[in-house]
Design an enzyme around this catalytic site. Structure first.
Site, PDB file in Angstrom:
ATOM      1  N   ASP A   1       0.852  -1.185   0.000  1.00  0.00           N
ATOM      2  CA  ASP A   1       0.000   0.000   0.000  1.00  0.00           C
ATOM      3  C   ASP A   1       0.890   1.238   0.000  1.00  0.00           C
ATOM      4  OD1 ASP A   1      -1.757   2.041   0.498  1.00  0.00           O
ATOM      5  OD2 ASP A   1      -2.536   1.218   2.361  1.00  0.00           O
TER       6      ASP A   1
ATOM      7  N   ARG B   1       5.587   2.163  10.218  1.00  0.00           N
ATOM      8  CA  ARG B   1       5.528   3.380   9.407  1.00  0.00           C
ATOM      9  C   ARG B   1       6.534   4.374   9.980  1.00  0.00           C
ATOM     10  NH1 ARG B   1      -1.066   3.824   8.423  1.00  0.00           N
ATOM     11  NH2 ARG B   1      -1.258   1.815   7.347  1.00  0.00           N
TER      12      ARG B   1
ATOM     13  N   GLN C   1      -3.813  -3.436  12.839  1.00  0.00           N
ATOM     14  CA  GLN C   1      -5.223  -3.307  12.488  1.00  0.00           C
ATOM     15  C   GLN C   1      -5.771  -4.637  11.986  1.00  0.00           C
ATOM     16  OE1 GLN C   1      -4.950  -0.115   9.572  1.00  0.00           O
ATOM     17  NE2 GLN C   1      -5.026  -1.542   7.870  1.00  0.00           N
TER      18      GLN C   1
ATOM     19  N   ASP D   1     -14.178   7.030   5.278  1.00  0.00           N
ATOM     20  CA  ASP D   1     -13.575   6.815   6.590  1.00  0.00           C
ATOM     21  C   ASP D   1     -14.650   6.843   7.671  1.00  0.00           C
ATOM     22  OD1 ASP D   1     -11.073   6.777   5.427  1.00  0.00           O
ATOM     23  OD2 ASP D   1     -10.574   8.842   5.978  1.00  0.00           O
TER      24      ASP D   1
ATOM     25  N   GLU E   1     -10.230   8.888  13.555  1.00  0.00           N
ATOM     26  CA  GLU E   1     -10.539   7.927  12.486  1.00  0.00           C
ATOM     27  C   GLU E   1     -10.291   6.518  13.002  1.00  0.00           C
ATOM     28  OE1 GLU E   1      -8.360   6.190   8.583  1.00  0.00           O
ATOM     29  OE2 GLU E   1      -8.361   8.382   8.735  1.00  0.00           O
TER      30      GLU E   1
ATOM     31  N   SER F   1     -10.517   3.086   7.598  1.00  0.00           N
ATOM     32  CA  SER F   1     -10.513   3.534   6.210  1.00  0.00           C
ATOM     33  C   SER F   1     -10.940   2.341   5.373  1.00  0.00           C
ATOM     34  CB  SER F   1      -9.112   3.999   5.812  1.00  0.00           C
ATOM     35  OG  SER F   1      -9.030   4.216   4.420  1.00  0.00           O
TER      36      SER F   1
END
Length: 345
Positions: A57, A111, A126, A246, A259, A262
């Site tokens: 991604d 990340r 997640q 979202d 959030e 997504s």
């Protein structure tokens, strides 16, 4: 640490032992509910994929993936996943999953370029899920029905957490509110996208914003979204653009929107070509994943990711995601958090 939110008078309602027990309770209960609601079975997922196949991604297109050479493959580069948006669709094809059913997995990612604050960590965990759909299901109506199912699972999880720990009080509204990013812009034309999210979530409690990634009437995007998984360009039956969005909620502890997910209906061949052209990324058409899609080897699908630590954070009324997960934080942030009553794991 100017981005750090330190709620005045904050005090964790659960001690460390209760927190760890609560994390286990929430994760086990929610994933079972998600699996039941969307008819998903669990699969094992990779932590890293080969570079250059177009499988990882690309998020907003600027985040660098963590890479390393593989000795046994002549130092070919592997990269730690950012998410599994495209890998899952290949898995649906590989397992020959029928329409109306799908898969979910525990996605763990690094990340390295993340800006650290109360909600963002170097470590991302997640539930990534993906389900096969039919051509007639590629509508905003179908998307809304799935969102409502997911939100129902979130509210049941909140009820369980509050039953287990009576000091926690529920705050999520009964219904989730739907709005398109363009409608939101017209409602709050003088606010930034993030400020618009805060405003609409404070008003409704839980919101699904449709059309993330498409350019709005002011020439800007509400938020970035890679062009090769979510379909944010198709014109829906009601005339609005986009089949993705979202899920956000208003979080009283931090007095801001958060959030949680997504998600969206994925690109078909037509949408992929359109979005690659729009973003000036036609060179991706020759990558492995994109060729599989363009040559008709991948099913139509819908999918998304739901933050595990974020869900646990709001369910247990924590002020910092570092109270839920173990990660690396600047020493100054650790000290400030400890002084503000939110010690990081």
């Amino acid at each position: 640490m100017s981005k750090l939110i330190k709620p005045e008078g904050y005090r964790a309602l659960l001690d460390l032992v209760q927190t760890e027990q609560g994390i286990k309770l929430i994760k086990e209960f929610f994933q079972q509910n998600l699996s039941t609601e969307l008819r998903l079975r669990r699969v094992t997922a990779p932590l890293f994929v080969l570079q250059g196949l177009g499988i990882n991604d690309d998020l907003n297109g600027v985040e660098r993936a963590v890479t390393f050479p593989i000795k046994e493959l002549n130092d070919a580069k592997a990269e730690v996943v950012h998410s599994l948006a495209k890998w899952k669709r290949m898995k649906l094809a590989e397992d020959n999953i029928p329409a109306g059913y799908g898969i979910y997995t525990d996605m763990n990612a690094i990340r390295a370029d993340e800006e650290l604050d109360n909600l963002h960590s170097l470590y991302v965990d997640q539930w990534d899920w993906e389900a096969v759909i039919r051509e007639k299901d590629r509508t905003q109506k179908s998307l809304r029905e799935i969102v409502e199912r997911i939100y129902g699972a979130i509210r049941r999880t909140e009820y369980l957490a509050c039953e287990w720990y009576p000091q926690l009080k529920p705050f999520l509204p009964e219904k989730i509110f739907f709005i398109h990013a363009e409608e939101l812009l017209q409602m709050y034309p003088d606010l930034t996208p993030k400020e618009r999210e805060h405003a609409i979530c404070k008003k409704h409690g839980a919101v699904f914003i449709i059309g993330i990634g498409a350019r709005l009437s002011n020439g800007e995007k509400h938020d970035g979204r890679a062009p090769d998984y979510d379909d944010w360009s198709t014109i829906a039956e009601n005339g609005t653009v986009g089949l993705n969005g979202d899920i956000l909620i208003w979080y009283p502890v931090l007095q801001r929107s958060i959030e949680l997910s997504s998600m969206g209906i994925r690109v078909d061949k037509e949408a992929l070509l359109k979005q690659l052209e729009t973003e000036g990324m036609n060179d991706r058409k020759e990558l492995y994943f994109h060729r599989q899609l363009l040559d008709g080897h991948l099913p139509l699908s819908v999918g998304g990711g739901i933050g595990q630590s974020r869900l646990c954070m709001i369910m247990l009324h924590k002020a910092h995601i570092g109270e839920i997960q173990a990660s690396i934080w600047p020493e100054q942030m650790r000290q400030e958090c400890a002084a503000a009553g939110m010690p990081l794991i």
